[in-house]
Design a protein around this motif. Sequence first.
Motif, PDB file in Angstrom:
ATOM      1  N   UNK A  62      -1.966 -25.002  17.009  1.00 57.72           N
ATOM      2  CA  UNK A  62      -2.813 -24.320  17.978  1.00 57.72           C
ATOM      3  C   UNK A  62      -2.568 -22.808  17.948  1.00 57.72           C
ATOM      4  N   UNK A  63      -1.302 -22.421  17.863  1.00 54.72           N
ATOM      5  CA  UNK A  63      -0.982 -20.991  17.784  1.00 54.72           C
ATOM      6  C   UNK A  63      -1.599 -20.368  16.538  1.00 54.72           C
ATOM      7  N   UNK A  64      -1.554 -21.094  15.426  1.00 54.61           N
ATOM      8  CA  UNK A  64      -2.159 -20.600  14.196  1.00 54.61           C
ATOM      9  C   UNK A  64      -3.674 -20.506  14.325  1.00 54.61           C
ATOM     10  N   UNK A  65      -4.287 -21.483  14.973  1.00 54.28           N
ATOM     11  CA  UNK A  65      -5.734 -21.453  15.176  1.00 54.28           C
ATOM     12  C   UNK A  65      -6.155 -20.218  15.967  1.00 54.28           C
ATOM     13  N   UNK A  66      -5.251 -19.715  16.797  1.00 54.29           N
ATOM     14  CA  UNK A  66      -5.545 -18.532  17.609  1.00 54.29           C
ATOM     15  C   UNK A  66      -5.242 -17.232  16.871  1.00 54.29           C
ATOM     16  N   UNK A  67      -4.764 -17.342  15.609  1.00 53.31           N
ATOM     17  CA  UNK A  67      -4.595 -16.145  14.798  1.00 53.31           C
ATOM     18  C   UNK A  67      -3.174 -15.768  14.433  1.00 53.31           C
ATOM     19  N   UNK A  68      -2.183 -16.511  14.922  1.00 49.78           N
ATOM     20  CA  UNK A  68      -0.794 -16.183  14.600  1.00 49.78           C
ATOM     21  C   UNK A  68      -0.459 -16.656  13.185  1.00 49.78           C
ATOM     22  N   UNK A  69       0.104 -15.780  12.386  1.00 47.66           N
ATOM     23  CA  UNK A  69       0.565 -16.138  11.051  1.00 47.66           C
ATOM     24  C   UNK A  69       1.847 -16.954  11.172  1.00 47.66           C
TER      25      UNK A  69
ATOM     26  N   UNK B 234      -2.662 -16.872   8.285  1.00 47.95           N
ATOM     27  CA  UNK B 234      -2.468 -18.047   7.441  1.00 47.95           C
ATOM     28  C   UNK B 234      -1.269 -18.868   7.931  1.00 47.95           C
ATOM     29  N   UNK B 235      -1.275 -20.151   7.614  1.00 49.77           N
ATOM     30  CA  UNK B 235      -0.161 -21.062   7.907  1.00 49.77           C
ATOM     31  C   UNK B 235       0.325 -21.580   6.552  1.00 49.77           C
ATOM     32  N   UNK B 236       1.550 -21.210   6.194  1.00 46.24           N
ATOM     33  CA  UNK B 236       2.116 -21.565   4.890  1.00 46.24           C
ATOM     34  C   UNK B 236       3.372 -22.401   5.088  1.00 46.24           C
ATOM     35  N   UNK B 237       3.437 -23.528   4.395  1.00 46.54           N
ATOM     36  CA  UNK B 237       4.643 -24.356   4.380  1.00 46.54           C
ATOM     37  C   UNK B 237       5.400 -24.099   3.086  1.00 46.54           C
ATOM     38  N   UNK B 238       6.722 -23.967   3.191  1.00 48.91           N
ATOM     39  CA  UNK B 238       7.583 -23.800   2.023  1.00 48.91           C
ATOM     40  C   UNK B 238       8.430 -25.051   1.878  1.00 48.91           C
ATOM     41  N   UNK B 239       8.345 -25.689   0.710  1.00 47.89           N
ATOM     42  CA  UNK B 239       9.068 -26.929   0.464  1.00 47.89           C
ATOM     43  C   UNK B 239       9.873 -26.825  -0.824  1.00 47.89           C
ATOM     44  N   UNK B 240      10.801 -27.764  -0.986  1.00 49.95           N
ATOM     45  CA  UNK B 240      11.626 -27.818  -2.187  1.00 49.95           C
ATOM     46  C   UNK B 240      12.945 -28.483  -1.885  1.00 49.95           C
ATOM     47  N   UNK B 241      13.706 -28.861  -2.911  1.00 49.57           N
ATOM     48  CA  UNK B 241      14.986 -29.541  -2.697  1.00 49.57           C
ATOM     49  C   UNK B 241      16.015 -28.624  -2.050  1.00 49.57           C
ATOM     50  N   UNK B 242      17.045 -29.225  -1.476  1.00 48.64           N
ATOM     51  CA  UNK B 242      18.129 -28.436  -0.882  1.00 48.64           C
ATOM     52  C   UNK B 242      18.722 -27.509  -1.936  1.00 48.64           C
ATOM     53  N   UNK B 243      18.974 -26.260  -1.543  1.00 50.43           N
ATOM     54  CA  UNK B 243      19.577 -25.300  -2.452  1.00 50.43           C
ATOM     55  C   UNK B 243      18.594 -24.554  -3.328  1.00 50.43           C
ATOM     56  N   UNK B 244      17.274 -24.747  -3.086  1.00 45.53           N
ATOM     57  CA  UNK B 244      16.286 -24.096  -3.953  1.00 45.53           C
ATOM     58  C   UNK B 244      15.957 -22.669  -3.518  1.00 45.53           C
ATOM     59  N   UNK B 245      16.445 -22.249  -2.342  1.00 42.41           N
ATOM     60  CA  UNK B 245      16.217 -20.877  -1.889  1.00 42.41           C
ATOM     61  C   UNK B 245      15.297 -20.739  -0.690  1.00 42.41           C
TER      62      UNK B 245
END
Length: 225
Positions: free
Chosen positions: A186-193, A32-43
């Motif tokens: 591309x790396x994710x398409x090849x299976x890299x998490x 899977x490809x997961x993005x983590x977002x949030x304001x500065x200082x959120x952890x």
Amino acid sequence: MIQTINLQKLFSTEEVETTALNGINMDVKDGEFVAIMGPSGCGKSTLLNILGLLDNPSEGEYNFYGTEVAKMTERQRAQLRKGSIGFVFQSFNLIDELTVYENVELPLLYLKTPPDERKKRVEEALERMSIMHRRNHFPQQLSGGQQQRTAIARAVVAKPKLILADEPTGNLDSKNGEEVMKLLGELNDEGTTIIMVTHSPYDAGFAHRTVNLFDGKVVTENFHV
């Protein structure tokens, strides 16, 4: 698969105790490809450090591909980290005294990979990132885009299960940033998490879903079509 259960991180001084993470429950499937977002200082960065085995949670569990690592010693975490996780940072984190080739080779030296196999893997990674022609140059002789390509080559050379990227386009112009995101895709398409911290909605669009943090908690998740 990666799983966190009620993950918490507290930072204490003599005067104050700060809760950086407050009960993070998150599952990331293999590939899977997961993005983590949030304001500065959120952890966000604190969470990435724990996922990358650079730090331990104060409470909770962290399961890394079937291994519960939250209670591991630093030595045990380091051994698991070396062969299983690749890192890509906003600041590139290349060693100025080493050439492009030597920077990329470094993870394989830590793993005591035999010389012939080491040479093969380094050259494959450099070719993949279109940086072979700069193999004997030092980081200060490279453009920002070339430095980040070198950093990605270093991250993938040991064929890790997981790549952690912390603002990978933060120091790049839009053209180089787009190229870097395409490489990660591309790396994710090849299976890299891949788990990536970003402030950029454009970069997050390359992920399968976005996990939004606020005050150390997961507040929403957005799945991308």
